[in-house]
Scaffold this motif. Structure first.
Motif, PDB file in Angstrom:
ATOM      1  N   MET A 114       0.825  -1.211   0.000  1.00 16.44           N
ATOM      2  CA  MET A 114       0.000   0.000   0.000  1.00 16.44           C
ATOM      3  C   MET A 114       0.859   1.262   0.000  1.00 16.44           C
ATOM      4  O   MET A 114       0.442   2.317   0.493  1.00 16.44           O
ATOM      5  CB  MET A 114      -0.943  -0.014   1.214  1.00 16.44           C
ATOM      6  N   GLU A 156      -0.881   4.449  -1.568  1.00 14.05           N
ATOM      7  CA  GLU A 156      -1.894   5.080  -0.711  1.00 14.05           C
ATOM      8  C   GLU A 156      -1.244   5.750   0.497  1.00 14.05           C
ATOM      9  O   GLU A 156      -1.683   6.827   0.935  1.00 14.05           O
ATOM     10  CB  GLU A 156      -2.908   4.038  -0.250  1.00 14.05           C
ATOM     11  N   MET A 165      -7.480   3.723   7.269  1.00 15.67           N
ATOM     12  CA  MET A 165      -7.816   4.177   5.907  1.00 15.67           C
ATOM     13  C   MET A 165      -8.899   5.243   5.977  1.00 15.67           C
ATOM     14  O   MET A 165      -9.939   5.055   6.637  1.00 15.67           O
ATOM     15  CB  MET A 165      -8.319   2.994   5.072  1.00 15.67           C
ATOM     16  N   ILE A 188     -11.488   6.981   0.483  1.00 13.70           N
ATOM     17  CA  ILE A 188     -10.915   6.088  -0.524  1.00 13.70           C
ATOM     18  C   ILE A 188     -11.712   4.788  -0.633  1.00 13.70           C
ATOM     19  O   ILE A 188     -11.502   4.005  -1.557  1.00 13.70           O
ATOM     20  CB  ILE A 188      -9.430   5.779  -0.239  1.00 13.70           C
ATOM     21  N   ASP A 222     -13.018   1.405  -6.508  1.00 12.07           N
ATOM     22  CA  ASP A 222     -11.633   1.762  -6.177  1.00 12.07           C
ATOM     23  C   ASP A 222     -11.273   1.320  -4.756  1.00 12.07           C
ATOM     24  O   ASP A 222     -10.134   0.912  -4.478  1.00 12.07           O
ATOM     25  CB  ASP A 222     -11.434   3.276  -6.306  1.00 12.07           C
ATOM     26  N   SER A 253     -10.447  -2.359  -4.685  1.00 11.45           N
ATOM     27  CA  SER A 253      -9.083  -2.602  -5.175  1.00 11.45           C
ATOM     28  C   SER A 253      -8.055  -2.375  -4.065  1.00 11.45           C
ATOM     29  O   SER A 253      -7.065  -3.114  -3.945  1.00 11.45           O
ATOM     30  CB  SER A 253      -8.787  -1.673  -6.363  1.00 11.45           C
ATOM     31  N   ILE A 254      -8.326  -1.350  -3.274  1.00  9.58           N
ATOM     32  CA  ILE A 254      -7.406  -1.071  -2.165  1.00  9.58           C
ATOM     33  C   ILE A 254      -7.471  -2.194  -1.122  1.00  9.58           C
ATOM     34  O   ILE A 254      -6.440  -2.673  -0.622  1.00  9.58           O
ATOM     35  CB  ILE A 254      -7.731   0.289  -1.533  1.00  9.58           C
ATOM     36  N   LYS A 301      -5.537  -5.350  -1.945  1.00  8.48           N
ATOM     37  CA  LYS A 301      -4.092  -5.326  -1.734  1.00  8.48           C
ATOM     38  C   LYS A 301      -3.707  -5.923  -0.373  1.00  8.48           C
ATOM     39  O   LYS A 301      -2.551  -6.315  -0.175  1.00  8.48           O
ATOM     40  CB  LYS A 301      -3.568  -3.896  -1.825  1.00  8.48           C
TER      41      LYS A 301
END
Length: 280
Positions: free
Chosen positions: A141, A144, A163, A167, A179, A182-183, A186
């Motif tokens: 990450m 980010e 987080m 996001i 989106d 997708s984070i 990870k």
């Protein structure tokens, strides 16, 4: 002539008689002196005899007293020997018991030392595992993190991924946007490798109250933070994480990390935290 001769004979006889008397008187006086000396010596010897008898009597009395005391001491000695023997037996018994206890404690201490060493190894392995997880998440990450959207912290074996809600969610929404998925993706492989920790997903909001049509879905920030935490948790479960290791918690606006009087502070408070914690 005859008369002269007779006179001379008489005078000679008288002289001889007087001479014999003088010798006898001298011997007598000598004997008297010797008798006086003996009498005086006898008196002294009698005194000495009497003193010796008195001393002998005193010595006999002392001897009898010493015999009585010796008998008492002998009895005391026997009693003392009995007491000492009893104490010695008690001490021997106590020493035997203490030796057994010492042996048992030594065995217990050795077992505890072995357990401590084992626990220390386990702890070190867990620290390495958490550190390894931390390093992997940092690597996965890094973009980010570089943008300030994600922070990862590790403190005393507790790892937290923070987080910002922006996001993961659209404003006023609880569904994770593409989106955001997708984070989260990870982190999936790294979180799957965690075996000895529970994974808790926490939902947090700012202090701005829900208003307008949104109140039908989320009457308060409690419901919004809960829905977001649950949706993240469900996604992780769908990606193969053990649901028994997952939990969701809602804190609403009641656990802020920044002041709510600025836009930046409110953005930091609107967040999802994924925390690795000890299993119950």
């Amino acid at each position: 002539m005859f008369k002269r001769i007779a006179a001379m004979i008489i005078m000679g006889s008288t002289a001889a008689s007087l001479s014999g008397c003088l010798v006898a008187e001298s011997t007598y006086l000598k004997k008297v002196e010797e008798a006086d000396t003996l009498t005086s010596g006898l008196g002294e010897l009698q005194k000495k005899h009497d003193q010796l008898i008195a001393d002998n009597t005193a010595l006999k009395q002392a001897h009898e007293k010493l015999k009585v005391e010796a008998a008492g001491l002998s009895k005391d000695k026997q009693e003392l020997e009995q007491v000492l023997k009893a104490k010695s037996d008690t001490l021997s018994h106590n020493i035997s018991e203490l030796r057994q206890k010492v042996t048992a404690l030594e065995a217990e201490n050795n077992a505890l030392k072995a357990e401590i060493i084992n626990l220390q190894k386990v702890k070190e392995e867990k620290v390495k595992e958490v550190s390894g997880t931390y390093e992997q998440l940092l690597q996965n990450m890094k973009n980010e993190i570089a943008q300030g959207q994600v922070t990862i912290s590790e403190l005393k074996g507790k790892l937290t991924v923070n987080m910002e809600a922006a996001i993961l969610f659209d404003s006023g929404k609880a569904d994770v946007k593409p989106d955001g998925l997708s984070i989260l993706q990870k982190m999936v492989d790294t979180l799957k490798s965690v075996k000895d920790k529970a994974i808790r997903i926490e939902g947090h909001t700012d202090n701005v109250q829900i208003s307008g049509p949104l109140t039908h879905s989320f009457p308060t920030n409690w419901e919004l933070s809960a829905a977001r935490a649950i949706n993240v948790t469900r996604y992780l479960q769908k990606q193969g994480l053990d649901p028994a290791m997952l939990s969701a918690a809602a804190f609403g606006e009641f656990k802020p990390v920044a002041e709510n009087d600025t836009k930046e502070g409110r953005a930091k408070n609107r967040r999802i935290e994924i925390t690795l914690v000890a299993k119950d």
